[in-house]
Design a protein around this motif. Structure first.
Motif, PDB file in Angstrom:
ATOM      1  N   GLU A  48       2.690   6.910   5.081  1.00  0.00           N
ATOM      2  CA  GLU A  48       2.518   7.040   6.526  1.00  0.00           C
ATOM      3  C   GLU A  48       3.767   6.564   7.275  1.00  0.00           C
ATOM      4  O   GLU A  48       4.114   7.096   8.333  1.00  0.00           O
ATOM      5  N   SER A  50       0.829  -1.202   0.000  1.00  0.00           N
ATOM      6  CA  SER A  50       0.000   0.000   0.000  1.00  0.00           C
ATOM      7  C   SER A  50       0.869   1.259   0.000  1.00  0.00           C
ATOM      8  O   SER A  50       1.727   1.429   0.861  1.00  0.00           O
ATOM      9  N   ASP A  61      -6.115   4.313  -3.090  1.00  0.00           N
ATOM     10  CA  ASP A  61      -4.966   4.299  -2.192  1.00  0.00           C
ATOM     11  C   ASP A  61      -4.034   5.465  -2.523  1.00  0.00           C
ATOM     12  O   ASP A  61      -3.511   6.144  -1.631  1.00  0.00           O
ATOM     13  N   GLY A 106      -5.627   8.766  -1.365  1.00  0.00           N
ATOM     14  CA  GLY A 106      -5.421   8.929   0.075  1.00  0.00           C
ATOM     15  C   GLY A 106      -4.012   9.409   0.384  1.00  0.00           C
ATOM     16  O   GLY A 106      -3.803  10.269   1.253  1.00  0.00           O
ATOM     17  N   THR A 107      -3.037   8.888  -0.341  1.00  0.00           N
ATOM     18  CA  THR A 107      -1.647   9.287  -0.142  1.00  0.00           C
ATOM     19  C   THR A 107      -1.441  10.747  -0.523  1.00  0.00           C
ATOM     20  O   THR A 107      -0.739  11.501   0.167  1.00  0.00           O
ATOM     21  N   GLY A 137      -8.414   5.748   2.306  1.00  0.00           N
ATOM     22  CA  GLY A 137      -7.876   5.366   1.000  1.00  0.00           C
ATOM     23  C   GLY A 137      -7.751   3.867   0.848  1.00  0.00           C
ATOM     24  O   GLY A 137      -8.147   3.292  -0.177  1.00  0.00           O
ATOM     25  N   SER A 195      -0.251   4.253   0.613  1.00  0.00           N
ATOM     26  CA  SER A 195      -0.649   5.024   1.790  1.00  0.00           C
ATOM     27  C   SER A 195       0.167   4.604   3.007  1.00  0.00           C
ATOM     28  O   SER A 195       0.587   5.434   3.818  1.00  0.00           O
ATOM     29  N   ALA A 217      -5.476   7.791   5.377  1.00  0.00           N
ATOM     30  CA  ALA A 217      -4.879   6.537   4.884  1.00  0.00           C
ATOM     31  C   ALA A 217      -5.861   5.380   5.019  1.00  0.00           C
ATOM     32  O   ALA A 217      -5.998   4.555   4.102  1.00  0.00           O
ATOM     33  N   GLY A 273       1.806   9.265  -3.969  1.00  0.00           N
ATOM     34  CA  GLY A 273       0.411   9.268  -4.391  1.00  0.00           C
ATOM     35  C   GLY A 273       0.269   9.375  -5.899  1.00  0.00           C
ATOM     36  O   GLY A 273      -0.549   8.677  -6.518  1.00  0.00           O
TER      37      GLY A 273
END
Length: 322
Positions: A39, A33, A191, A194-195, A178, A35, A175, A99
């Motif tokens: 993170e 992922s 995903d 969200g990033t 996403g 995201s 995150a 992203g």
């Protein structure tokens, strides 16, 4: 670092971010992922930022030297400014890049339970860290709103930790959203979106931190309440009759410089003027203990020169005219 520096909040945030960073990296390795990768880098950057804040607090405690006669209190502002740069570059820009890449080349999330489980764990851990920062801040915030506290605080650590923890919590929710949408739709683009949102959020927080710490680096005057206390302490109505003009400057979060021209009685002797100045300095330090460097210049008040102002520049807060 003094208690107002928020050492407890910094240590709590550092411990939480180190644990969360490890968990996020593991989740990224198993799920792929973007995201989670964004993170993970975010948590590593936050951990480094807390380390910078602790280092700045330590360096600020050094004694004054001939080369730096007013000490090293502003080290805390410098390191807080570095935090904003790290958050902007390592956190925000990296997340936006990841992203974009994920939106351009989407792929399904594997082993979905890893990112979801880690994100839930991270939200719980960040909530405890954020709660500690709020508790520490409430001891200093008084009647100020949270926005006013962030903008007016002279100690940069607590506002930095507050904004970092807030950004971390919102970022984790983004995150989770996403990843959740990517799992529900089977489309990895969510995903990446969200990033991207995480990156934009981090950049906004970094800009706010940079603006506030830049103001502290340039040099801020004492707060309105402290200025009024200093004014009241300076004038005793006998030896010191009025303030002609005054300047204050924070040399550090807990160290204030006060420079003022004060009106004294024209018939006073040099010894009486010196005694009046010493007494005024004592009153200021009792009223505002962080006023550690005080320069008072005695003068005879003249109404005609008072109308011209203290200098060609505009008056700063606390001026009473010259």
């Amino acid at each position: 670092m003094s208690a107002s520096g928020g050492t407890k909040a910094i240590v709590a945030a550092l411990a939480a971010n180190l644990a969360i960073a490890v968990a996020k990296f593991v989740a990224f390795l198993f799920s792929g992922s973007s995201s989670m990768l964004a993170e993970s880098v975010h948590s590593v950057a936050d951990s480094g930022n807390q380390g910078l804040l602790l280092l700045g607090g330590k360096k600020a405690q050094r004694e004054a030297t001939p080369q730096h006669p007013f000490g090293y209190g502003r080290e805390r502002y410098i390191y807080a400014f570095l935090v904003s740069i790290v958050l902007f570059s390592v956190g925000g820009m990296f997340a936006i890049y990841e992203g974009y890449e994920k939106i351009k080349h989407p792929h399904e999330i594997e082993a979905w339970y890893w990112p979801v489980g880690v994100l839930v764990f991270a939200i719980i851990a960040e909530t405890f860290s954020f709660r500690t920062a709020i508790k520490e801040s409430n001891e200093l915030r008084g009647n100020l709103s949270w926005t006013q506290f962030v903008r007016r605080a002279k100690a940069p650590e607590l506002p930095v930790v507050l904004l970092e923890d807030l950004g971390a919590l919102v970022g984790l929710i983004l995150a989770l959203g996403g990843v959740g949408l990517a799992l529900l739709t089977g489309n990895g683009v969510w995903d990446g979106i969200g990033t991207l949102c995480i990156g934009v959020l981090l950049i906004i927080i970094a800009i706010v931190l940079a603006a506030e710490t830049k103001s502290l680096l340039l040099g801020e005057a004492a707060g309105t309440e402290d200025i009024e206390k200093i004014k009241a302490a300076l004038v005793d109505g006998d030896a010191v009759t009025r303030i002609i003009h005054m300047r204050t400057l924070h040399l550090g979060p807990e160290e204030l410089l006060v420079a003022a021209k004060i009106a004294v009685q024209h018939e006073d002797t040099a010894a009486e003027v010196a005694e009046a100045i010493n007494a005024a300095e004592d009153r200021i330090r009792q009223a505002v203990p962080i006023a550690r460097v005080i320069y008072l210049e005695p003068d005879i008040y003249n109404a005609s020169s008072a109308s011209a102002g203290p200098d060609p520049s505009s008056k700063a807060p606390g001026d009473a005219g010259h």
